[in-house]
Design an enzyme around this catalytic site. Structure first.
Site, short mmCIF file in Angstrom:
data_model
loop_
_atom_site.label_atom_id
_atom_site.label_comp_id
_atom_site.label_asym_id
_atom_site.label_seq_id
_atom_site.Cartn_x
_atom_site.Cartn_y
_atom_site.Cartn_z
N GLN B 175 -2.62 5.08 -12.80
CA GLN B 175 -3.55 6.15 -13.16
C GLN B 175 -3.15 6.78 -14.51
OE1 GLN B 175 -1.59 9.03 -12.65
NE2 GLN B 175 -2.88 10.77 -12.11
N CYS B 298 6.23 14.48 -10.64
CA CYS B 298 4.86 13.96 -10.60
C CYS B 298 4.54 13.39 -9.24
CB CYS B 298 4.67 12.88 -11.66
SG CYS B 298 4.78 13.48 -13.33
N CYS B 473 2.36 16.24 9.15
CA CYS B 473 2.06 16.41 7.73
C CYS B 473 1.92 15.01 7.15
CB CYS B 473 3.15 17.22 7.03
SG CYS B 473 4.77 16.46 7.09
#
Ligand SMILES: [Zn+2]
Lengths: 81, 515
Positions: B175, B298, B473
């Site tokens: 990306q 990130c 989660c």
């Protein structure tokens, strides 16, 4: 009294939920005293040991006295690459 | 007045560190210098008697290019400093090294055509291009920042590019990491980066280091390069690169990113750097690292894909400026970029006179254990424990008492297989999902209640005490914290879904995406 804008960056924005804060402070308040107030308001800041502070875009230390209209930027480190 | 002569030029000025002259202008002062030491002429002026592009003259601390050039008037006590720019080549002294070296390489006809848009700029010219050809740059990291950095440096004609990265290309890198292509998934990043750079410009020599940068190998690897460009993804490596650059007296072109924000600077602490500026280093800004987990990487916090494109490209510009000796480097300036506001701010920095590594009496004189110093590993491979501790900080209500300490205790756990069979059996389960709403939108288990971790204290009324509560989660870290907190609030029947929704997607329902 002096009016000071505190600007937040990076993880500071997550901690505070905003990118700036307006404070009215007694004359002679230092950058360090503002940091203490910020940490009281947002305890998570307490953990950010290393915070770069700049007053009016100039490197500052905690003893720097703030004047009316000053902008105090609080810049935590970031590491992404 | 005095003219200060830099080390590499002293051999042409009788070995003098400074020469006293009497003149009304900078040009007059240089004429006197050349009259006294004729060998200086070819070093200062080109064939057409113009000041060579790699020679900078400072009056006090101002470049005469921004004054009146050679016509700049001089007063009695003014001081002039001759500052030659980088000449490239290996070795530690090259940033202050011999000006004459720039003439040693030549450009082929092919190279002249390839770099013609550089060559026709008078500020850059053949001299600038030759300096790029002679120069070597070490990229720390071939990821988001390293991608535009490596590609622009290669395109620009840097002679040698070193790449330090031991990671392999992951789908989630594509990306933003333009050095790597879909077909490169699973390959070492250093190899993929080398292939991209070679195909972009075969003139560039690429050396890869498919190893972690450590205190044991950093000085050796860095010492072979003129400029170091830090595009790593973690704090331990940033401190390591900073300290090694200070010790080796190399410039460190720094870039760092966080979600929508970026930072760029040039840390060049060498007191004898050619700019004559006492540059701050990274530790002058941040003497101590943030506590582990506070600042998400990130992988943990996400990043806008284009952002490293901007920041890494600025690192490429600064690197090229340092090498070509043009413009004003970002020394003692920290540029902050905010992509959402589309705003740049520039902060003036100052060298910390008590800096642990770059002050006159440093306390850190050899490389240390940076993982221990930072309390975190030197990579950003995702660990949910780190994610959770960072996200616990995201509270906007300081009055709420939150005692969510990370824990590794295996409290009541439920495996994805157990959950699946209980769901298949038609059991009425109460499951809370403590991820963020944006994560819930990516993928979710059916029939769950979304209560993001930070909002758990405010939503206790939604969580029954009299029945079993299953908490999940992404990977199991945040749910463990939620369970710790719920226990402190008197809940007793709690189960943590081991491995979180990612485990469910990999082991039970392969149609569900992982992220
Ligand atoms: Zn320093």
């Amino acid at each position: 009294m002096v009016k000071v804008t505190v600007k937040f960056f990076a993880v500071g924005r997550d901690i505070t939920g905003s990118d700036e804060l307006m404070l009215e402070l007694p004359e002679g308040t230092t950058a360090g005293e503002v940091l203490i107030q910020v940490k009281q308001r947002y305890p998570a800041f307490e953990k950010v040991a290393a915070l770069l502070v700049a007053v009016n875009l100039d490197y500052a230390d905690t003893a720097t006295v703030l004047y009316d209209g000053d902008e105090l930027a609080v810049i935590p480190p970031v590491s992404g690459g | 007045m005095k003219i200060f002569i830099p080390t590499p030029l002293r051999q042409y000025a009788g070995g003098h560190e400074s020469v006293a002259v009497e003149a009304a202008t900078v040009g007059g002062a240089l004429d006197q210098l050349v009259a006294a030491y004729p060998a200086m002429k070819k070093n200062l002026y080109n064939e057409t008697d113009e000041l060579r592009s790699f020679i900078n003259i400072y009056k006090g601390d101002e470049d005469i290019r921004y004054l009146q050039n050679l016509a700049t008037p001089l007063a009695e006590n003014d001081e002039l400093t001759i500052v030659p720019s980088i000449a490239g080549g290996a070795g530690t002294a090259n940033m202050t090294g011999s000006v004459a070296e720039a003439a040693e390489v030549s450009l082929s006809n092919d190279e002249v055509r390839r770099y013609s848009r550089h060559l026709i700029m008078p500020e850059f010219g053949m001299e600038g291009q030759k300096k790029l050809k002679q120069a070597s740059v070490l990229m720390i990291g071939a990821g988001g920042l390293g991608s535009p950095l490596g590609m622009y440096l290669a395109a620009a004609g840097i002679g040698k590019i070193g790449i330090v990265d031991y990671d392999v290309v992951d789908e989630s890198n594509l990306q933003r990491q333009l050095l790597h292509r879909t077909a490169d998934i699973g390959k070492p990043k250093s190899a993929s980066a080398k292939a991209t750079i070679n195909s972009l410009n075969p003139n560039v020599e690429v050396e890869t280091y498919n190893v972690p940068l450590t205190s044991d190998n950093a000085l050796q690897i860095l010492s072979g390069y003129d400029v170091i460009a830090d595009g790593t993804d973690n704090f331990p490596t940033r401190y390591l690169v900073n300290d090694a650059c200070v010790m080796l007296r190399k410039p460190n072109v720094y870039g760092s990113i966080f979600r929508f924000e970026g930072q760029v600077s040039v840390f060049y602490a060498d007191s004898e750097n050619k700019y004559g500026i006492k540059g701050a280093c990274y530790r002058c800004l941040y003497p101590e690292p943030p506590p582990p987990g506070l600042v998400p990487s990130c992988a943990e916090g996400g990043v806008l894909g284009v952002l490293p494109g901007i920041i890494g490209t600025m690192q490429a510009i600064e690197t090229i400026k340092l090498i070509a000796g043009i413009g004003e480097p970002l020394i003692n300036r920290l540029l902050l970029f905010d992509a959402l506001k589309m705003k740049f701010r520039e902060l003036k920095l100052r060298k910390n006179p008590h800096c642990a590594v770059c002050s006159e009496h440093p306390s850190v004189t050899t490389l240390i254990d940076y993982e221990a110093f930072c309390g975190m590993p030197a990579h950003d491979h995702i660990a949910d424990a780190a994610l959770t501790s960072s996200q616990t900080q995201i509270q906007t209500q300081p009055s709420t008492p939150m005692s969510m300490q990370p824990t590794n205790q295996a409290n009541g756990e439920i495996t994805v297989q157990q959950l699946k069979s209980r769901m298949d059996a038609g059991e009425d389960l109460f499951i809370i999902d403590v991820r963020e709403p944006n994560e819930y939108q990516i993928v979710k288990l059916g029939g769950t209640t979304l209560i993001p971790l930070n909002t758990v204290p405010d939503n206790l009324s939604k969580i029954p005490k009299d029945r079993e509560v299953i908490v999940h989660c992404k990977m199991g870290g945040r749910s463990a914290k939620a369970i710790e907190f719920l226990k402190s609030q008197g809940y007793t029947n709690l189960k943590n879904l081991t491995g979180g929704i990612n485990a469910y997607a990999t082991e039970i329902d392969k149609t569900m995406p992982t992220y």
